[in-house]
Write an enzyme that holds these catalytic residues in place. Sequence first.
Site, PDB file in Angstrom:
ATOM      1  CG  HIS A 202      30.276  41.384  28.892  1.00 50.40           C
ATOM      2  ND1 HIS A 202      29.521  40.433  29.526  1.00 50.40           N
ATOM      3  CD2 HIS A 202      30.158  41.126  27.576  1.00 50.40           C
ATOM      4  CE1 HIS A 202      28.966  39.636  28.628  1.00 50.40           C
ATOM      5  NE2 HIS A 202      29.349  40.027  27.439  1.00 50.40           N
TER       6      HIS A 202
ATOM      7  CE1 TYR B  51      28.314  38.391  37.640  1.00 50.83           C
ATOM      8  CE2 TYR B  51      28.817  36.884  39.446  1.00 50.83           C
ATOM      9  CZ  TYR B  51      29.195  37.543  38.291  1.00 50.83           C
ATOM     10  OH  TYR B  51      30.457  37.355  37.782  1.00 50.83           O
TER      11      TYR B  51
ATOM     12  N   PRO C 211      34.777  31.252  42.782  1.00 52.47           N
ATOM     13  CG  PRO C 211      33.659  29.712  41.448  1.00 52.47           C
ATOM     14  CD  PRO C 211      34.295  29.866  42.779  1.00 52.47           C
TER      15      PRO C 211
ATOM     16  CE  LYS D  76      38.463  40.828  41.178  1.00 50.70           C
ATOM     17  NZ  LYS D  76      37.834  40.954  39.870  1.00 50.70           N
TER      18      LYS D  76
ATOM     19  CE1 TYR E  19      31.902  40.235  38.257  1.00 51.04           C
ATOM     20  CE2 TYR E  19      32.796  41.137  36.227  1.00 51.04           C
ATOM     21  CZ  TYR E  19      32.132  40.132  36.901  1.00 51.04           C
ATOM     22  OH  TYR E  19      31.709  39.021  36.214  1.00 51.04           O
TER      23      TYR E  19
HETATM   24  C1  LIG Z   1      36.898  23.657  38.190  1.00 50.76           C
HETATM   25  C2  LIG Z   1      37.367  25.076  38.244  1.00 50.76           C
HETATM   26  C3  LIG Z   1      36.560  26.119  37.766  1.00 50.76           C
HETATM   27  C4  LIG Z   1      36.990  27.443  37.828  1.00 50.76           C
HETATM   28  N1  LIG Z   1      36.169  28.442  37.377  1.00 50.76           N
HETATM   29  C5  LIG Z   1      36.607  29.743  37.436  1.00 50.76           C
HETATM   30  C6  LIG Z   1      35.811  30.832  36.995  1.00 50.76           C
HETATM   31  O1  LIG Z   1      34.702  30.646  36.525  1.00 50.76           O
HETATM   32  N2  LIG Z   1      36.342  32.097  37.091  1.00 50.76           N
HETATM   33  C7  LIG Z   1      37.614  32.343  37.580  1.00 50.76           C
HETATM   34  O2  LIG Z   1      38.088  33.486  37.625  1.00 50.76           O
HETATM   35  N3  LIG Z   1      38.356  31.337  38.025  1.00 50.76           N
HETATM   36  C8  LIG Z   1      37.901  30.063  37.954  1.00 50.76           C
HETATM   37  N4  LIG Z   1      38.678  29.065  38.391  1.00 50.76           N
HETATM   38  C9  LIG Z   1      39.984  29.435  38.851  1.00 50.76           C
HETATM   39  C10 LIG Z   1      40.959  29.641  37.703  1.00 50.76           C
HETATM   40  O3  LIG Z   1      40.697  28.714  36.672  1.00 50.76           O
HETATM   41  C11 LIG Z   1      42.350  29.486  38.266  1.00 50.76           C
HETATM   42  O4  LIG Z   1      42.536  30.526  39.225  1.00 50.76           O
HETATM   43  C12 LIG Z   1      43.448  29.547  37.224  1.00 50.76           C
HETATM   44  O5  LIG Z   1      43.426  28.361  36.456  1.00 50.76           O
HETATM   45  C13 LIG Z   1      44.806  29.687  37.913  1.00 50.76           C
HETATM   46  O6  LIG Z   1      45.829  29.484  36.984  1.00 50.76           O
HETATM   47  P1  LIG Z   1      47.164  28.779  37.429  1.00 50.76           P
HETATM   48  O7  LIG Z   1      48.022  28.802  36.206  1.00 50.76           O
HETATM   49  O8  LIG Z   1      47.664  29.388  38.678  1.00 50.76           O
HETATM   50  O9  LIG Z   1      46.781  27.290  37.831  1.00 50.76           O
HETATM   51  P2  LIG Z   1      46.183  26.100  36.941  1.00 50.76           P
HETATM   52  O10 LIG Z   1      45.344  26.629  35.854  1.00 50.76           O
HETATM   53  O11 LIG Z   1      45.593  25.134  37.905  1.00 50.76           O
HETATM   54  O12 LIG Z   1      47.466  25.457  36.262  1.00 50.76           O
HETATM   55  C14 LIG Z   1      48.371  24.652  36.969  1.00 50.76           C
HETATM   56  C15 LIG Z   1      49.043  23.737  35.996  1.00 50.76           C
HETATM   57  O13 LIG Z   1      50.052  23.002  36.672  1.00 50.76           O
HETATM   58  C16 LIG Z   1      50.006  21.650  36.253  1.00 50.76           C
HETATM   59  N5  LIG Z   1      50.641  20.840  37.310  1.00 50.76           N
HETATM   60  C17 LIG Z   1      50.130  20.528  38.529  1.00 50.76           C
HETATM   61  N6  LIG Z   1      51.014  19.774  39.215  1.00 50.76           N
HETATM   62  C18 LIG Z   1      52.103  19.629  38.419  1.00 50.76           C
HETATM   63  C19 LIG Z   1      53.338  18.932  38.572  1.00 50.76           C
HETATM   64  N7  LIG Z   1      53.622  18.256  39.677  1.00 50.76           N
HETATM   65  N8  LIG Z   1      54.232  18.972  37.549  1.00 50.76           N
HETATM   66  C20 LIG Z   1      53.956  19.665  36.409  1.00 50.76           C
HETATM   67  N9  LIG Z   1      52.790  20.326  36.205  1.00 50.76           N
HETATM   68  C21 LIG Z   1      51.885  20.307  37.223  1.00 50.76           C
HETATM   69  C22 LIG Z   1      48.537  21.393  36.047  1.00 50.76           C
HETATM   70  O14 LIG Z   1      48.288  20.279  35.201  1.00 50.76           O
HETATM   71  C23 LIG Z   1      48.081  22.698  35.422  1.00 50.76           C
HETATM   72  O15 LIG Z   1      48.177  22.691  34.029  1.00 50.76           O
HETATM   73  C24 LIG Z   1      38.258  27.735  38.353  1.00 50.76           C
HETATM   74  C25 LIG Z   1      39.078  26.695  38.832  1.00 50.76           C
HETATM   75  C26 LIG Z   1      38.647  25.383  38.809  1.00 50.76           C
HETATM   76  C27 LIG Z   1      39.525  24.278  39.358  1.00 50.76           C
END
Ligand SMILES: Cc1cc2nc3c(=O)[nH]c(=O)nc-3n(C[C@H](O)[C@H](O)[C@H](O)COP(=O)(O)OP(=O)(O)OC[C@H]3O[C@@H](n4cnc5c(N)ncnc54)[C@H](O)[C@@H]3O)c2cc1C
Length: 408
Positions: A72, A201, A310, A314, A402
Site C-alpha cells: 500500500h 481513516y 492500534p 505499530k 506510518y
Molecule cells: C485484540 C488485539 C488487536 C490488535 N490489533 C492490532 C492492529 O490492528 N494493529 C497493530 O499494529 N497491532 C494490533 N495489536 C497489537 C499487536 O497484535 C501486538 O503488538 C503484537 O501481537 C505483539 O506481539 P508480541 O509477540 O509482543 O505479543 P503477543 O502477540 O501477545 O504474543 C505473546 C505470546 O505469549 C504467550 N504467553 C503469554 N503468557 C505466557 C506464559 N506465561 N507462558 C508462555 N507463553 C505465554 C501468548 O499466548 C502469546 O502467544 C492488537 C492486539 C490485540 C490484543
Amino acid sequence: MRTTVGIIGAGPAGLLLARLLHNAGIDSVVLESRDRAYVEQRQRAGILEQGTVDVLRAVGAGERMDREGLRHDGIELRYAKKRHRVDFPALTGGRSVTVYAQTEVCKDLIALQLKEGGPLLFEAEALAVEGADTDSPSVRFRHEGREELLECDYVVGCDGSWGVARKAIPAELTRVFERTYPFGWLGILADVPPSHDELVYARHDRGFALLSMRPPVSRHHPSKEVASLPIESFVSRLYLQVPEGTDAEEWGDQEIWDELERRFETEDGWRLERGPITQKSVTPMRSYVQEPMRYGRLFLAGDAAHIVPPTGAKGLNLAVGDVVTFARALTYQQETGSAELLDAYSETCLRRVWQAERFSYDMTTLLHRAPDATPFEDRLQLARLERIASSRAAETDLAEGYTGFPLD
Ligand SMILES: Cc1cc2nc3c(=O)[nH]c(=O)nc-3n(C[C@H](O)[C@H](O)[C@H](O)COP(=O)(O)OP(=O)(O)OC[C@H]3O[C@@H](n4cnc5c(N)ncnc54)[C@H](O)[C@@H]3O)c2cc1C
C-alpha cells in the site's frame, strides 16, 4: 532442559527472535502457553512497516508475504465529508507498508521454526523467571502435566501484555507510564470486497471509523499470485469507535453497517458495500510503557514491555524492532565478547518505542472523539486534519511515522 536463550511466548516477537537467533547460530527454546491453532488464528494486527517486511524477507520468512501481501502506497483521511490521500512513497523517498495479517506472519514463522529451528513447545506455560539477576537465569514452566525447568544464559520475555516475565523485575526498579482511553474498537471481518483499495481513516462527530482489508486465503486461489488479484477478491476488515467496555454482541449487523455508512459518508457519493459479517470483537485502547526493558539477564520485548493503541498500526512492528535489536546485541556479544550492545538494549529500544507511542497517541487523538469533547476540541481536530491536507511538512510527518521509524 538447557539452552542459550529461553524465549517465553510464540507471538510475532518470540517467533521472529527464535528465527533470528537460529540464523545467527545461537540456540533457543520457545515456550508458548497456548496451542498452535490458537496462536495461528488470533486476529490482530495487519499492517507491516517497510522495515518489518525487509526483516521478514532477510530471515527467509518473506516468500508467502511477497506473494499474498498487498503493498500500500498511501492511506486516505476522511473528515467533514472530505477525502485526502497521503502518498507515502512521494513523501518518504519511496517507503510503503504491506497489508499481511499477523496470523499469517505467525503461521510462516511457526512452519520455519518447526522445520529448521530449535524446540518450540506449545501448551508450555511459563510460571516464573528465576535468577534473572544471576549468570544462569531459568524459566519454571508446566508442560504435559509436569513442572520443568529451562536453564538459560538469557531469558527474553515475549509473552505479551499479560505475561509473567515482567513480574520478575522488582517493582522498585520499574517505572510504568500508562494511559487508557475511554473508548475501544469494534472490529468486524466481512465477506465483501473492500469499498476502497487503500485504508480509510475517518474522523466523524459520532466517532472514528477505519476501513481496512485482508488478502484472500491462499487456498481459494492456489495457482495465482495474490498480490495480482483484483481488490474484489479481498475481504473487508472494518472498525468503529465504541464506548469503553462495549460488548460486541450489543451491536447487530445492520446497526454496524448503518453506523459505518454514516461515518464514512463523503460529499462525492462514495458507497460502502455491505456483506455478511463473519467475526466481531472489541479491542480496548491503551498506551503503556514499562521501563527499563531489561533486568540482569532478563530482557522484555514486544507487548511484554509496551502497548500502543492500534490507530498507528505499530504494535507488531515495535515487537519486530525489539527482537532485531536483541538478536544483534547478542550476536555482537558472542562474536566480540563485548556486552556493550546488550547493556544498551533498553535505551536503544525505548527511543523507538517512545516515537511510536507519540505517533499512536497523535493518530488516536487526531481521529477519535472523546466522550467529553468540547466544540473547541472538535474544531482543533478539524484544523489538525486541514493542516495535514495542506502542508507537505505536516503530511510528511504523518507518512514517516506510518511507514515506520528506523530500526537503528
Ligand atoms: C485484540 C488485539 C488487536 C490488535 N490489533 C492490532 C492492529 O490492528 N494493529 C497493530 O499494529 N497491532 C494490533 N495489536 C497489537 C499487536 O497484535 C501486538 O503488538 C503484537 O501481537 C505483539 O506481539 P508480541 O509477540 O509482543 O505479543 P503477543 O502477540 O501477545 O504474543 C505473546 C505470546 O505469549 C504467550 N504467553 C503469554 N503468557 C505466557 C506464559 N506465561 N507462558 C508462555 N507463553 C505465554 C501468548 O499466548 C502469546 O502467544 C492488537 C492486539 C490485540 C490484543
